[in-house]
Design a protein around this motif. Sequence first.
Motif, PDB file in Angstrom:
ATOM      1  N   TYR A  85      38.801  46.816  38.427  1.00  0.00           N
ATOM      2  CA  TYR A  85      37.779  45.999  37.796  1.00  0.00           C
ATOM      3  C   TYR A  85      36.570  46.841  37.407  1.00  0.00           C
ATOM      4  O   TYR A  85      36.283  47.849  38.045  1.00  0.00           O
ATOM      5  CB  TYR A  85      37.310  44.906  38.774  1.00  0.00           C
ATOM      6  CG  TYR A  85      38.444  44.044  39.267  1.00  0.00           C
ATOM      7  CD1 TYR A  85      38.737  42.838  38.653  1.00  0.00           C
ATOM      8  CD2 TYR A  85      39.244  44.452  40.335  1.00  0.00           C
ATOM      9  CE1 TYR A  85      39.782  42.042  39.089  1.00  0.00           C
ATOM     10  CE2 TYR A  85      40.294  43.672  40.778  1.00  0.00           C
ATOM     11  CZ  TYR A  85      40.566  42.471  40.148  1.00  0.00           C
ATOM     12  OH  TYR A  85      41.613  41.698  40.567  1.00  0.00           O
ATOM     13  N   GLN A 118      37.312  39.277  31.587  1.00  0.00           N
ATOM     14  CA  GLN A 118      37.286  38.059  32.397  1.00  0.00           C
ATOM     15  C   GLN A 118      36.138  37.144  32.015  1.00  0.00           C
ATOM     16  O   GLN A 118      36.297  35.927  32.003  1.00  0.00           O
ATOM     17  CB  GLN A 118      37.174  38.420  33.881  1.00  0.00           C
ATOM     18  CG  GLN A 118      38.377  39.167  34.391  1.00  0.00           C
ATOM     19  CD  GLN A 118      38.217  39.515  35.847  1.00  0.00           C
ATOM     20  OE1 GLN A 118      37.261  40.200  36.239  1.00  0.00           O
ATOM     21  NE2 GLN A 118      39.141  39.038  36.659  1.00  0.00           N
ATOM     22  N   GLU A 139      46.524  49.515  42.325  1.00  0.00           N
ATOM     23  CA  GLU A 139      46.458  48.054  42.215  1.00  0.00           C
ATOM     24  C   GLU A 139      45.579  47.709  41.022  1.00  0.00           C
ATOM     25  O   GLU A 139      45.113  48.593  40.310  1.00  0.00           O
ATOM     26  CB  GLU A 139      45.880  47.460  43.505  1.00  0.00           C
ATOM     27  CG  GLU A 139      44.466  47.971  43.814  1.00  0.00           C
ATOM     28  CD  GLU A 139      43.978  47.545  45.179  1.00  0.00           C
ATOM     29  OE1 GLU A 139      43.387  46.444  45.262  1.00  0.00           O
ATOM     30  OE2 GLU A 139      44.199  48.301  46.155  1.00  0.00           O
ATOM     31  N   ASP A 140      45.372  46.429  40.782  1.00  0.00           N
ATOM     32  CA  ASP A 140      44.483  46.004  39.705  1.00  0.00           C
ATOM     33  C   ASP A 140      43.087  46.567  39.960  1.00  0.00           C
ATOM     34  O   ASP A 140      42.653  46.673  41.117  1.00  0.00           O
ATOM     35  CB  ASP A 140      44.390  44.475  39.643  1.00  0.00           C
ATOM     36  CG  ASP A 140      45.721  43.816  39.307  1.00  0.00           C
ATOM     37  OD1 ASP A 140      46.670  44.524  38.934  1.00  0.00           O
ATOM     38  OD2 ASP A 140      45.795  42.583  39.430  1.00  0.00           O
ATOM     39  N   ARG A 177      50.662  47.352  35.826  1.00  0.00           N
ATOM     40  CA  ARG A 177      51.969  46.869  35.385  1.00  0.00           C
ATOM     41  C   ARG A 177      52.917  48.063  35.266  1.00  0.00           C
ATOM     42  O   ARG A 177      52.466  49.207  35.095  1.00  0.00           O
ATOM     43  CB  ARG A 177      51.856  46.170  34.025  1.00  0.00           C
ATOM     44  CG  ARG A 177      50.948  44.958  34.020  1.00  0.00           C
ATOM     45  CD  ARG A 177      51.622  43.818  34.788  1.00  0.00           C
ATOM     46  NE  ARG A 177      50.861  42.575  34.658  1.00  0.00           N
ATOM     47  CZ  ARG A 177      50.126  42.049  35.633  1.00  0.00           C
ATOM     48  NH1 ARG A 177      50.031  42.672  36.792  1.00  0.00           N
ATOM     49  NH2 ARG A 177      49.491  40.908  35.458  1.00  0.00           N
ATOM     50  N   GLN A 194      47.321  53.874  38.194  1.00  0.00           N
ATOM     51  CA  GLN A 194      46.740  53.508  36.903  1.00  0.00           C
ATOM     52  C   GLN A 194      46.637  54.738  36.008  1.00  0.00           C
ATOM     53  O   GLN A 194      46.146  55.783  36.423  1.00  0.00           O
ATOM     54  CB  GLN A 194      45.342  52.903  37.094  1.00  0.00           C
ATOM     55  CG  GLN A 194      45.338  51.555  37.768  1.00  0.00           C
ATOM     56  CD  GLN A 194      45.726  50.413  36.842  1.00  0.00           C
ATOM     57  OE1 GLN A 194      46.168  50.606  35.718  1.00  0.00           O
ATOM     58  NE2 GLN A 194      45.550  49.196  37.319  1.00  0.00           N
ATOM     59  N   ARG A 248      42.007  42.865  30.446  1.00  0.00           N
ATOM     60  CA  ARG A 248      41.513  41.530  30.113  1.00  0.00           C
ATOM     61  C   ARG A 248      40.022  41.431  30.405  1.00  0.00           C
ATOM     62  O   ARG A 248      39.573  41.809  31.481  1.00  0.00           O
ATOM     63  CB  ARG A 248      42.236  40.459  30.910  1.00  0.00           C
ATOM     64  CG  ARG A 248      43.708  40.403  30.563  1.00  0.00           C
ATOM     65  CD  ARG A 248      44.386  39.118  30.828  1.00  0.00           C
ATOM     66  NE  ARG A 248      43.665  37.905  30.583  1.00  0.00           N
ATOM     67  CZ  ARG A 248      43.679  37.214  29.433  1.00  0.00           C
ATOM     68  NH1 ARG A 248      44.331  37.660  28.398  1.00  0.00           N
ATOM     69  NH2 ARG A 248      43.024  36.081  29.325  1.00  0.00           N
ATOM     70  N   THR A 269      38.551  48.705  42.970  1.00  0.00           N
ATOM     71  CA  THR A 269      39.580  47.751  43.372  1.00  0.00           C
ATOM     72  C   THR A 269      38.890  46.436  43.701  1.00  0.00           C
ATOM     73  O   THR A 269      37.651  46.362  43.736  1.00  0.00           O
ATOM     74  CB  THR A 269      40.339  48.243  44.614  1.00  0.00           C
ATOM     75  OG1 THR A 269      39.404  48.341  45.702  1.00  0.00           O
ATOM     76  CG2 THR A 269      41.012  49.577  44.365  1.00  0.00           C
ATOM     77  N   LYS A 270      39.682  45.424  43.986  1.00  0.00           N
ATOM     78  CA  LYS A 270      39.108  44.125  44.345  1.00  0.00           C
ATOM     79  C   LYS A 270      38.230  44.234  45.594  1.00  0.00           C
ATOM     80  O   LYS A 270      37.212  43.568  45.712  1.00  0.00           O
ATOM     81  CB  LYS A 270      40.216  43.098  44.554  1.00  0.00           C
ATOM     82  CG  LYS A 270      39.725  41.692  44.653  1.00  0.00           C
ATOM     83  CD  LYS A 270      40.858  40.705  44.598  1.00  0.00           C
ATOM     84  CE  LYS A 270      40.283  39.309  44.462  1.00  0.00           C
ATOM     85  NZ  LYS A 270      41.345  38.327  44.229  1.00  0.00           N
ATOM     86  N   ALA A 283      47.432  45.435  29.419  1.00  0.00           N
ATOM     87  CA  ALA A 283      47.047  44.552  30.533  1.00  0.00           C
ATOM     88  C   ALA A 283      45.562  44.658  30.871  1.00  0.00           C
ATOM     89  O   ALA A 283      45.169  44.519  32.026  1.00  0.00           O
ATOM     90  CB  ALA A 283      47.928  44.812  31.758  1.00  0.00           C
ATOM     91  N   VAL A 325      39.128  43.443  33.769  1.00  0.00           N
ATOM     92  CA  VAL A 325      40.151  43.829  34.743  1.00  0.00           C
ATOM     93  C   VAL A 325      41.271  44.580  34.020  1.00  0.00           C
ATOM     94  O   VAL A 325      41.599  44.256  32.871  1.00  0.00           O
ATOM     95  CB  VAL A 325      40.716  42.600  35.508  1.00  0.00           C
ATOM     96  CG1 VAL A 325      41.365  41.600  34.561  1.00  0.00           C
ATOM     97  CG2 VAL A 325      41.701  43.019  36.597  1.00  0.00           C
ATOM     98  N   ARG A 355      45.099  45.199  34.875  1.00  0.00           N
ATOM     99  CA  ARG A 355      46.205  44.861  35.775  1.00  0.00           C
ATOM    100  C   ARG A 355      47.181  46.047  35.818  1.00  0.00           C
ATOM    101  O   ARG A 355      47.475  46.633  34.783  1.00  0.00           O
ATOM    102  CB  ARG A 355      46.941  43.624  35.273  1.00  0.00           C
ATOM    103  CG  ARG A 355      46.056  42.420  35.080  1.00  0.00           C
ATOM    104  CD  ARG A 355      45.871  41.682  36.357  1.00  0.00           C
ATOM    105  NE  ARG A 355      45.089  40.469  36.108  1.00  0.00           N
ATOM    106  CZ  ARG A 355      44.239  39.970  36.956  1.00  0.00           C
ATOM    107  NH1 ARG A 355      44.040  40.561  38.112  1.00  0.00           N
ATOM    108  NH2 ARG A 355      43.576  38.875  36.682  1.00  0.00           N
TER     109      ARG A 355
END
Length: 154
Positions: free
Chosen positions: A95, A24, A92-93, A40, A50, A22, A128-129, A20, A36, A38
Motif C-alpha cells: 500500500y 482505493q 504480500e499486497d 498476483r 513484488q 488499484r 504492507t498492511k 493489479a 494498493v 495486489r
Amino acid sequence: MKPNTFRRLLNLWPPFFFNAIRVQSISDDWSDLRVVLRLRPWNRNYVRSQFGGNLFAMTDPFWMLLAMHQLGNDYFVWDKAGAIEFVAPGREDVYAHFVLSHATVDELRAEAAGGEKVLRWFDVDVTTKSGEVIAKVRKQLYVRLKPSRRQPAP
C-alpha cells in the motif's frame, strides 16, 4: 472531474488494471490518496516477491495528479525525477498513502508566483498492511505558473 470518477477511470487504465494496481480512495479535495498493489502470480518477480517496476508504477503519477488538481489550470505540473529504494521483499499486497496538504500547495503557489520554476521532492513509503516498509519512493515535481497567468514585468 470528480475524484471518485477519476479513481474509477484510473483503475481501468491498462497499466494499472493488468498489474493489479488499484486506487482505493481519493479525497474530495484531492489532498489524500490511497493505492494498493495486489500480489498476483502474473506480477511477481523471479523470487516470487513484488516486481520492482510495479512498486514504482503504483506510486508514479500520484504526487503530480494531486498537485495538478489542487493547483488548478494556471500551473504546469510535471514529474521531473524519481527514485526508489527497495527496503524489503514484498511478499504480500502493498500500500501507499499520499497526503498533499493545503499548506504545501500554498507554499508551491507562493514560490511560483513570480513565474519561477519550483522543484520540490515528495516522499511516500510502500508498506504492507501491518506497516512494514517495503520501498521508499521519492518524486520530484516541477511546478510553474503558466505565462498567461504571470504578472508583467515592471
